[in-house]
Design an enzyme around this catalytic site. Structure first.
Site, PDB file in Angstrom:
ATOM      1  N   CYS A   1      40.240 111.904 -14.666  1.00 20.70           N
ATOM      2  CA  CYS A   1      39.295 111.500 -15.703  1.00 20.70           C
ATOM      3  C   CYS A   1      40.045 110.581 -16.651  1.00 20.70           C
ATOM      4  O   CYS A   1      40.930 111.027 -17.382  1.00 20.70           O
ATOM      5  CB  CYS A   1      38.743 112.710 -16.450  1.00 20.70           C
ATOM      6  SG  CYS A   1      37.614 112.265 -17.788  1.00 20.70           S
TER       7      CYS A   1
ATOM      8  N   GLU B   1      34.055 106.741 -13.134  1.00 15.48           N
ATOM      9  CA  GLU B   1      35.006 106.494 -12.052  1.00 15.48           C
ATOM     10  C   GLU B   1      34.623 105.155 -11.418  1.00 15.48           C
ATOM     11  O   GLU B   1      33.540 104.622 -11.680  1.00 15.48           O
ATOM     12  CB  GLU B   1      34.977 107.616 -11.007  1.00 15.48           C
ATOM     13  CG  GLU B   1      35.581 108.926 -11.465  1.00 15.48           C
ATOM     14  CD  GLU B   1      37.082 108.865 -11.708  1.00 15.48           C
ATOM     15  OE1 GLU B   1      37.704 107.819 -11.368  1.00 15.48           O
ATOM     16  OE2 GLU B   1      37.635 109.831 -12.236  1.00 15.48           O
TER      17      GLU B   1
END
Length: 232
Positions: free
Chosen positions: A2, A105
């Site tokens: 993350c 992402e």
């Protein structure tokens, strides 16, 4: 992994969602990035109430000599954090919730990187499982930092990345924040992949790529109508 996320809710909404005693000073953010201040929710020893503070994203252990020269990990693998020297003490004694409403992402599309936003089906607020630390310099200066725990990806995230942030179910918030809980095995049981069926993903603007970019347009679907990613 993350490395970028959003927290676009109002301070009032965050206080209500996480049971804070007071409404914090907090502005919506659409592109939070490493080394920037991020909101963390804690319950310190002796406290009955949860409170929100800001911490720099990138953990600096208290024993670090030079916080600017040392590694500042933005993520910690949940499976190994209880044993790693960098995270071991924080895992036992300094856990936090990191409020968010989405994370990014990057998928490969036509030989280019396409930013994707992962969020809940109804885009409600949720919390990453995090760790925080306090470093104090010889001059008394204090630096508080945090990291996001990660776990194996669920089926929604896996086509883009093999890791995802640990998203805690609301029923696990109290156990995760409880300053009297120190048993790693019991805590690890809270840290599995979040159910893919409760999440969605869609492509967003390449402007997310620049950490200086901000604004609500960053979380808007890039394609008309948004919806699920058509790559897979």
């Amino acid at each position: 992994m993350c490395g970028r996320f959003s927290q676009s809710a109002t301070a009032e909404a965050v206080a209500e969602a996480f049971g804070l005693a007071e409404i914090p000073v907090l502005s919506p953010r659409y592109n939070l990035a490493p080394s920037q201040p991020i909101p963390v929710i804690r319950r310190d020893p002796g406290d009955k109430e949860r409170h929100l503070t800001m911490a720099r994203w990138g953990l600096v252990p208290s024993w670090t000599r030079d916080p600017e020269a040392a590694p500042r990990p933005i993520n910690a693998r949940a499976e190994t954090a209880p044993e790693k020297p960098t995270f071991r003490d924080a895992f036992r004694y300094r856990r936090c919730l990191i409020p968010a409403d989405g994370f990014y992402e990057w998928a490969t599309r036509d030989s280019r990187k396409q930013p994707m936003r992962f969020t809940m089906q109804d885009e409600h607020l949720f919390a990453f499982a995090g760790l925080w630390e306090r470093w104090q310099g010889p001059d008394g200066a204090v630096l508080e930092t945090a990291t996001v725990l990660t776990t194996e990806a669920n089926p929604l995230v896996r086509p883009v990345h093999d890791r995802m942030p640990v998203i805690l179910a609301p029923g696990a918030y109290e156990a995760w924040l409880d300053p009297t809980r120190h048993d790693p095995a019991a805590l690890l049981s809270l840290l599995g992949p979040y159910p893919a069926s409760e999440m969605k993903v869609y492509p967003v603007s390449p402007r997310v790529n620049a950490t200086s970019s901000e604004g609500p347009d960053l979380i808007a679907p890039q394609e008309p109508g948004g919806g699920q990613l058509s790559l897979f």
